[in-house]
Design a protein around this motif. Structure first.
Motif, PDB file in Angstrom:
ATOM      1  N   LYS A  48      -0.413  -2.816 -15.941  1.00 20.58           N
ATOM      2  CA  LYS A  48       0.820  -2.329 -16.550  1.00 20.58           C
ATOM      3  C   LYS A  48       1.872  -3.420 -16.452  1.00 20.58           C
ATOM      4  N   THR A  49       3.048  -3.130 -16.922  1.00 15.87           N
ATOM      5  CA  THR A  49       4.152  -4.081 -16.828  1.00 15.87           C
ATOM      6  C   THR A  49       4.921  -3.845 -15.542  1.00 15.87           C
ATOM      7  N   ILE A  50       5.047  -4.906 -14.725  1.00 19.28           N
ATOM      8  CA  ILE A  50       5.818  -4.815 -13.490  1.00 19.28           C
ATOM      9  C   ILE A  50       6.759  -6.008 -13.395  1.00 19.28           C
ATOM     10  N   ASP A  51       7.770  -5.877 -12.597  1.00 18.09           N
ATOM     11  CA  ASP A  51       8.655  -6.989 -12.271  1.00 18.09           C
ATOM     12  C   ASP A  51       8.064  -7.685 -11.052  1.00 18.09           C
ATOM     13  N   CYS A  52       7.624  -8.921 -11.208  1.00 17.61           N
ATOM     14  CA  CYS A  52       6.939  -9.610 -10.103  1.00 17.61           C
ATOM     15  C   CYS A  52       7.899 -10.159  -9.052  1.00 17.61           C
ATOM     16  N   VAL A  53       9.194 -10.262  -9.374  1.00 23.13           N
ATOM     17  CA  VAL A  53      10.135 -10.865  -8.422  1.00 23.13           C
ATOM     18  C   VAL A  53      10.266 -10.040  -7.141  1.00 23.13           C
ATOM     19  N   PRO A  54      10.449  -8.709  -7.200  1.00 24.51           N
ATOM     20  CA  PRO A  54      10.484  -7.935  -5.956  1.00 24.51           C
ATOM     21  C   PRO A  54       9.197  -8.066  -5.137  1.00 24.51           C
ATOM     22  N   THR A  55       8.056  -8.175  -5.815  1.00 23.12           N
ATOM     23  CA  THR A  55       6.789  -8.358  -5.107  1.00 23.12           C
ATOM     24  C   THR A  55       6.796  -9.667  -4.327  1.00 23.12           C
ATOM     25  N   VAL A  56       7.244 -10.736  -4.975  1.00 22.04           N
ATOM     26  CA  VAL A  56       7.329 -12.036  -4.290  1.00 22.04           C
ATOM     27  C   VAL A  56       8.271 -11.947  -3.102  1.00 22.04           C
ATOM     28  N   ARG A  57       9.402 -11.308  -3.281  1.00 24.08           N
ATOM     29  CA  ARG A  57      10.381 -11.204  -2.179  1.00 24.08           C
ATOM     30  C   ARG A  57       9.778 -10.450  -0.992  1.00 24.08           C
ATOM     31  N   ARG A  58       9.057  -9.352  -1.249  1.00 20.28           N
ATOM     32  CA  ARG A  58       8.446  -8.584  -0.157  1.00 20.28           C
ATOM     33  C   ARG A  58       7.432  -9.427   0.607  1.00 20.28           C
ATOM     34  N   VAL A  59       6.607 -10.148  -0.118  1.00 17.45           N
ATOM     35  CA  VAL A  59       5.591 -10.985   0.527  1.00 17.45           C
ATOM     36  C   VAL A  59       6.253 -12.060   1.383  1.00 17.45           C
ATOM     37  N   VAL A  60       7.256 -12.714   0.839  1.00 19.23           N
ATOM     38  CA  VAL A  60       7.943 -13.787   1.569  1.00 19.23           C
ATOM     39  C   VAL A  60       8.629 -13.244   2.823  1.00 19.23           C
ATOM     40  N   GLU A  61       9.315 -12.127   2.698  1.00 23.25           N
ATOM     41  CA  GLU A  61      10.013 -11.571   3.860  1.00 23.25           C
ATOM     42  C   GLU A  61       9.027 -11.174   4.955  1.00 23.25           C
TER      43      GLU A  61
ATOM     44  N   THR B   5      16.208 -13.634 -11.604  1.00 22.78           N
ATOM     45  CA  THR B   5      16.653 -12.289 -11.255  1.00 22.78           C
ATOM     46  C   THR B   5      15.527 -11.277 -11.429  1.00 22.78           C
ATOM     47  N   SER B   6      14.752 -11.434 -12.500  1.00 23.84           N
ATOM     48  CA  SER B   6      13.609 -10.561 -12.753  1.00 23.84           C
ATOM     49  C   SER B   6      12.630 -11.302 -13.645  1.00 23.84           C
ATOM     50  N   MET B   7      11.379 -10.840 -13.643  1.00 24.01           N
ATOM     51  CA  MET B   7      10.367 -11.420 -14.515  1.00 24.01           C
ATOM     52  C   MET B   7       9.257 -10.387 -14.727  1.00 24.01           C
ATOM     53  N   ALA B   8       9.169  -9.857 -15.930  1.00 21.19           N
ATOM     54  CA  ALA B   8       8.153  -8.854 -16.236  1.00 21.19           C
ATOM     55  C   ALA B   8       6.818  -9.536 -16.523  1.00 21.19           C
ATOM     56  N   VAL B   9       5.755  -9.040 -15.893  1.00 18.03           N
ATOM     57  CA  VAL B   9       4.407  -9.564 -16.117  1.00 18.03           C
ATOM     58  C   VAL B   9       3.437  -8.391 -16.223  1.00 18.03           C
ATOM     59  N   ARG B  10       2.244  -8.676 -16.714  1.00 15.40           N
ATOM     60  CA  ARG B  10       1.188  -7.663 -16.757  1.00 15.40           C
ATOM     61  C   ARG B  10       0.369  -7.790 -15.487  1.00 15.40           C
ATOM     62  N   ALA B  11       0.401  -6.757 -14.638  1.00 13.05           N
ATOM     63  CA  ALA B  11      -0.295  -6.798 -13.351  1.00 13.05           C
ATOM     64  C   ALA B  11      -0.365  -5.376 -12.803  1.00 13.05           C
ATOM     65  N   THR B  12      -0.824  -5.273 -11.546  1.00 13.38           N
ATOM     66  CA  THR B  12      -0.826  -3.991 -10.840  1.00 13.38           C
ATOM     67  C   THR B  12      -0.278  -4.236  -9.438  1.00 13.38           C
ATOM     68  N   GLY B  13      -0.313  -3.178  -8.624  1.00 11.11           N
ATOM     69  CA  GLY B  13       0.146  -3.316  -7.250  1.00 11.11           C
ATOM     70  C   GLY B  13      -0.679  -4.280  -6.432  1.00 11.11           C
TER      71      GLY B  13
ATOM     72  N   VAL C  12      -0.547 -24.122  -5.616  1.00 17.19           N
ATOM     73  CA  VAL C  12      -1.513 -23.136  -6.096  1.00 17.19           C
ATOM     74  C   VAL C  12      -0.785 -22.247  -7.098  1.00 17.19           C
ATOM     75  N   ARG C  13      -1.331 -22.166  -8.300  1.00 18.28           N
ATOM     76  CA  ARG C  13      -0.625 -21.533  -9.408  1.00 18.28           C
ATOM     77  C   ARG C  13      -1.331 -20.261  -9.865  1.00 18.28           C
ATOM     78  N   VAL C  14      -0.561 -19.193  -9.937  1.00 17.38           N
ATOM     79  CA  VAL C  14      -1.051 -17.927 -10.477  1.00 17.38           C
ATOM     80  C   VAL C  14      -0.371 -17.718 -11.818  1.00 17.38           C
ATOM     81  N   ARG C  15      -1.146 -17.866 -12.883  1.00 18.90           N
ATOM     82  CA  ARG C  15      -0.599 -17.707 -14.230  1.00 18.90           C
ATOM     83  C   ARG C  15      -0.849 -16.278 -14.697  1.00 18.90           C
ATOM     84  N   LEU C  16       0.228 -15.588 -15.103  1.00 17.89           N
ATOM     85  CA  LEU C  16       0.166 -14.170 -15.465  1.00 17.89           C
ATOM     86  C   LEU C  16       0.683 -13.962 -16.882  1.00 17.89           C
ATOM     87  N   PRO C  17       0.045 -13.068 -17.655  1.00 13.20           N
ATOM     88  CA  PRO C  17       0.558 -12.771 -18.994  1.00 13.20           C
ATOM     89  C   PRO C  17       1.829 -11.925 -18.918  1.00 13.20           C
ATOM     90  N   ARG C  18       2.745 -12.210 -19.816  1.00 14.96           N
ATOM     91  CA  ARG C  18       3.947 -11.382 -19.948  1.00 14.96           C
ATOM     92  C   ARG C  18       3.706 -10.343 -21.018  1.00 14.96           C
TER      93      ARG C  18
END
Length: 350
Positions: free
Chosen positions: A207-220, A237-245, A343-349
């Motif tokens: 589905k479409t998710i905002d990956c920025v909060p995910t990155v912040r949680r992992v980093v913290e 500020t935000s970046m919508a990508v196609r992914a899951t939890g 290391v690069r993770v390329r994700l579709p928007r």
């Protein structure tokens, strides 16, 4: 050609057009204009796979429709061979309606006297077959090899501990440390295998998710767990990508690897989210640690074959690769200006 006319009917080949229209491989007929393939017609499988209606695709440059920007040079080389009259077979990655997928590409020019005018491109989807085959081989090789080796370490050093129980303290300390490292590696391998099983068998729909909060949680999380590490971010500020939890599992593994495999007392890690070519976003996890061995990178990316002695040192990168591929994305490697890995993770928007 009328917009509803299938491939092959322009010259009266009704039977061949009927066949091409109903085969499962995606087929494109194209003309070469200054060496560039321009779509003349597509079959039903192309429309279903790549998401373009025949009328919308016709007249467009084929490479602009389905070739990712970073693979354009490869596509141009294939076009040159078609223009020269060669029939070409090659594994390629193409951008579909569901993200990146792997295909067997066959470029078939018109007859010799018209080879520079155009031809046909046939795409056979290999994604499911290739992924399942490689997953089975990796799980088999890594688990058999690594579990056996770590178990042998535990057994042999346990025997040493028992034999040298009354010996020098330094020997006992070394043996205990070796057992602890092996046990920790076994535990981590088991956890990664479990995560892979959950990711590959998940019913969750991309589905479409905002990956920025995910990155912040992992980093913290890693800032709390590894206070000696310097973990920086460069995030929009935000970046919508196609992914899951499951995206957080992949990013967590990459940040953990960047810290765990860095012998420095203060490992440096930087996580960036960058909007790339149209329709794509890349999450960079960079470090200043030792380079990931080339053999390990090549096996994971598919540039080298899996063998009994070459299959990667663990399941962490495979976990990331297979997780990202379920989103239609891609894992790749480069050097970082920090002095280590990028290391690069390329994700579709969406």
């Amino acid at each position: 050609m009328d917009e509803n006319t299938p491939i092959g009917r322009a010259d009266g080949g009704d039977r061949y057009g009927h066949l091409i229209e109903h085969i499962q491989d995606a087929v494109v007929e194209f003309e070469l204009t200054d060496g560039v393939p321009v779509v003349v017609g597509v079959n039903r499988a192309f429309t279903e796979t790549f998401g373009y209606e025949a009328a919308d695709a016709r007249g467009e440059v084929l490479n602009d429709l389905i070739v990712p920007v970073w693979l354009r040079d490869e596509a141009h080389a294939l076009d040159d061979r078609t223009s020269a009259g060669e029939i070409t077979y090659q594994r390629v990655k193409r951008e579909t309606a569901d993200g990146l997928r792997e295909f067997l590409y066959r470029g078939i020019p018109y007859a010799d006297d018209r080879s520079d005018e155009g031809g046909f491109a046939v795409y056979t989807d290999l994604s499911g077959f290739v992924q399942n085959e490689r997953r089975a081989r990796v799980m088999n090789r890594v688990l058999r090899h690594n579990l056996r080796n770590k178990a042998n370490v535990i057994v042999s050093h346990t025997a040493r501990l028992l034999d040298a129980f009354d010996g020098q303290s330094a020997e006992r300390t070394d043996a205990v440390a070796a057992v602890e490292r092996a046990a920790d590696a076994l535990q981590r391998l088991t956890e990664e295998a479990g995560e892979i099983h959950r990711v590959l068998n998940a019913a969750e729909v991309t589905k479409t998710i905002d990956c920025v909060p995910t990155v912040r949680r992992v980093v913290e999380t890693h800032r709390r767990e590894s206070p000696d590490a310097a973990i920086d971010t460069d995030l929009p500020t935000s970046m919508a990508v196609r992914a899951t939890g499951h995206l957080d599992v992949a990013l967590d593994s990459l940040v953990d690897n960047a810290i765990r495999h860095n012998p420095s007392e203060t490992p440096r890690v930087r996580v960036r989210v960058v909007a790339e070519a149209p329709g794509w976003t890349t999450v960079h996890v960079e470090d200043d640690g030792p380079p990931i061995p080339a053999d390990e990178r090549d096996v994971v990316t598919g540039d080298a074959e899996i063998t009994p002695t070459r299959h990667g040192s663990g399941l962490g990168l495979w976990l990331v690769k297979w997780t990202v591929e379920t989103f239609g994305g891609e894992l790749s490697f480069d050097e970082s200006d920090l002095g280590g890995n990028d290391v690069r993770v390329r994700l579709p928007r969406p």
